[in-house]
Design a protein around this motif. Structure first.
Motif, PDB file in Angstrom:
ATOM      1  N   HIS A  35      -7.941  14.855   8.060  1.00 18.62           N
ATOM      2  CA  HIS A  35      -8.297  15.858   9.062  1.00 18.62           C
ATOM      3  C   HIS A  35      -7.053  16.674   9.422  1.00 18.62           C
ATOM      4  N   ILE A  36      -7.230  17.986   9.588  1.00 23.68           N
ATOM      5  CA  ILE A  36      -6.140  18.865   9.996  1.00 23.68           C
ATOM      6  C   ILE A  36      -6.605  19.676  11.199  1.00 23.68           C
ATOM      7  N   ILE A  37      -5.787  19.666  12.245  1.00 23.70           N
ATOM      8  CA  ILE A  37      -6.086  20.443  13.453  1.00 23.70           C
ATOM      9  C   ILE A  37      -5.222  21.694  13.446  1.00 23.70           C
ATOM     10  N   GLY A  82      -7.704  23.960  17.431  1.00 23.17           N
ATOM     11  CA  GLY A  82      -7.839  22.784  18.280  1.00 23.17           C
ATOM     12  C   GLY A  82      -6.822  22.745  19.390  1.00 23.17           C
ATOM     13  N   HIS A  83      -5.884  23.712  19.391  1.00 29.43           N
ATOM     14  CA  HIS A  83      -4.882  23.791  20.454  1.00 29.43           C
ATOM     15  C   HIS A  83      -4.227  25.154  20.438  1.00 29.43           C
ATOM     16  N   ILE A  84      -3.510  25.456  21.510  1.00 23.14           N
ATOM     17  CA  ILE A  84      -2.762  26.707  21.660  1.00 23.14           C
ATOM     18  C   ILE A  84      -1.283  26.369  21.556  1.00 23.14           C
ATOM     19  N   LYS A  85      -0.590  26.928  20.564  1.00 27.78           N
ATOM     20  CA  LYS A  85       0.819  26.596  20.339  1.00 27.78           C
ATOM     21  C   LYS A  85       1.723  27.698  20.889  1.00 27.78           C
ATOM     22  N   ILE A  90     -13.506  17.114  18.534  1.00 30.72           N
ATOM     23  CA  ILE A  90     -12.210  17.674  18.121  1.00 30.72           C
ATOM     24  C   ILE A  90     -12.445  18.684  17.008  1.00 30.72           C
ATOM     25  N   TYR A  91     -11.791  19.833  17.123  1.00 31.20           N
ATOM     26  CA  TYR A  91     -11.944  20.901  16.144  1.00 31.20           C
ATOM     27  C   TYR A  91     -10.919  20.740  15.018  1.00 31.20           C
ATOM     28  N   GLU A 150      -1.289  20.689  12.771  1.00 27.21           N
ATOM     29  CA  GLU A 150      -0.455  21.810  12.326  1.00 27.21           C
ATOM     30  C   GLU A 150       0.187  22.450  13.545  1.00 27.21           C
ATOM     31  N   ALA A 151       1.516  22.430  13.587  1.00 22.69           N
ATOM     32  CA  ALA A 151       2.246  22.964  14.735  1.00 22.69           C
ATOM     33  C   ALA A 151       2.839  24.337  14.458  1.00 22.69           C
TER      34      ALA A 151
END
Length: 316
Positions: free
Chosen positions: A93-95, A141-144, A2-3, A70-71
Motif C-alpha cells: 500500500h502507498i499513501i 491521504g495527507h497534506i505535506k 485510509i486512502y 510518500e512524503a
C-alpha cells in the motif's frame, strides 16, 4: 478508512508502515508541476526508474512492511501514476499526498486570500483526486508541508492555515516538515489561532534536534511526533528520543520511518542500500537496550493506522 493509490482500505489492512519515505524526489520543478497540474508523465522514464525502486521495495517487504507513506509533495515530483504501478507490482500500500505545490514566492505576488485559495486547491485534490488512472480516483491521504528554517515566514504561516482548513474539510491529516525545534513554538501559536485539531497534525523530523522540552510541549498539545530519520549509524540517537517519549507515556502518537529516497539509493547500490536500516539496525539496538521488537512493531502498525485513518467519508 485510509486512502491509498489503489483506493480505500480499512485501517486494519495497513499493517507495518514506514511513515515517511520518498520513492523518487524530482528536482525539476517544471516536470513536477507538469505531473501535478497537467497530469503529464514521462512514461518512457518510468520503467527504468522502477527498475531501481522495486528491488528496494521488495527488500522492505521481506521485513514485513505492508505500507509506505510518500512524503514527497507535488512540487517534489510525486508521480502518482508510477506510485500506482509500484503498488500493484509489489502489493504494498502507498499513501500519496497533496500539499506544497508551488514556488513560495507566489505568496509575495498574490498575498490576498492566499490561505483560502490554497486550501481550496488541496480540498479539490481530495474531492476530485490527484488523478484518475485505470478508473481509480487517486486521492491524497495527507497534506505535506515543508517549512523553511529560521523564523516562521509569512508564506509558511499561510500554508499552515490553509492546511488546517483543508484538513478540517476533508479529514486528512497534516504532515509537516519542521527541522528546528524552536520553530515548533511559533507553529503552535498559528495552530492555536485557527483552532487546529492536533490529533491531525504531525511534526515530522522531531528527531533532528531531539529537543526534549519542545517534544514534551508537543506531546502536551496532542501533536503527533515523527522519529523519521532513522538512518545508518543513528540508532543510539533515535533510541534515546524514543525512550524519552515512552517515559512520557506518549508512544501511541509516534510515527517511525527513515526518510530515504528509494530511487537514489537503489541506483547507488541495489545490493547494499540502507533502506532497511530500521529493521536491520534500529530494532535490534532497541531490543538490546530495553524497547522490545514487539513494541516497535506495534508502534509501526497501530500508530500510522490511527493517524492516516479518515473518519469523514463523505466523498463518492
Amino acid at each position: 478508512m485510509i486512502y491509498t493509490v489503489r483506493g480505500l482500505i480499512h485501517k486494519e489492512e495497513l499493517g507495518i508502515t514506514l511513515g515517511h519515505e520518498h520513492f523518487k524526489w524530482e528536482s525539476d520543478e517544471f516536470l513536477a508541476n507538469s505531473m501535478y497540474f497537467d497530469k503529464k508523465y514521462q512514461l518512457e522514464n518510468m520503467e527504468s526508474d522502477m527498475n531501481y525502486i522495486i528491488p528496494v521495495m521488495l527488500d522492505i517487504k521481506e521485513r514485513g512492511v505492508k505500507s509506505i507513506v510518500e512524503a514527497s509533495p507535488p512540487l517534489g515530483g510525486q508521480n502518482v501514476r508510477m506510485l500506482k504501478a509500484l503498488s500493484e507490482q509489489t502489493d504494498l500500500h502507498i499513501i500519496a499526498c497533496t500539499g506544497w505545490n508551488m514556488t513560495k514566492q507566489l505568496y509575495d505576488v498574490f498575498p490576498g486570500h492566499f490561505e483560502e485559495q490554497l486550501a481550496s486547491r488541496w480540498i479539490k485534490d481530495f474531492k476530485e483526486g490527484l488523478d484518475t488512472i485505470d478508473g481509480i480516483i487517486i486521492r491524497p491521504g495527507h497534506i505535506k508541508l515543508l517549512l523553511d528554517k529560521g523564523r516562521l515566514s509569512g508564506v509558511d504561516k499561510a500554508m499552515l492555515i490553509a492546511a488546517v482548513r483543508a484538513s478540517k474539510e476533508t479529514g486528512i491529516p497534516v504532515h509537516c516538515h519542521i527541522i528546528e525545534a524552536e520553530m515548533v513554538h511559533e507553529v503552535i501559536q498559528v495552530l492555536d489561532g485557527v483552532n487546529a485539531d492536533y490529533n491531525k497534525f504531525l511534526w515530522a523530523h522531531a528527531d533532528h534536534e531531539a529537543n526534549r522540552e519542545t517534544v514534551e510541549l508537543a506531546a502536551k498539545k496532542g501533536m503527533w511526533i515523527g522519529i523519521d530519520t532513522i538512518r545508518k549509524g543513528k540508532s543510539a540517537w533515535e533510541f534515546e528520543l524514543l525512550n524519552y517519549i515512552i517515559s512520557l507515556n506518549y508512544s501511541h502518537k509516534v510515527l517511525l520511518s527513515q526518510d530515504y529516497d528509494f530511487y537514489s539509493e537503489g541506483k547507488e547500490s541495489m545490493d547494499n542500500h540502507p533502506c532497511t536500516t530500521i529493521f536491520d539496525e534500529f530494532i535490534p539496538y532497541c531490543s538490546a537496550n530495553g524497547i522490545s521488537r514487539q513494541e516497535i512493531i506495534r508502534m509501526m502498525t497501530e500508530n500510522p493506522a490511527n493517524f492516516y485513518d479518515v473518519d469523514k467519508n463523505d466523498v463518492d
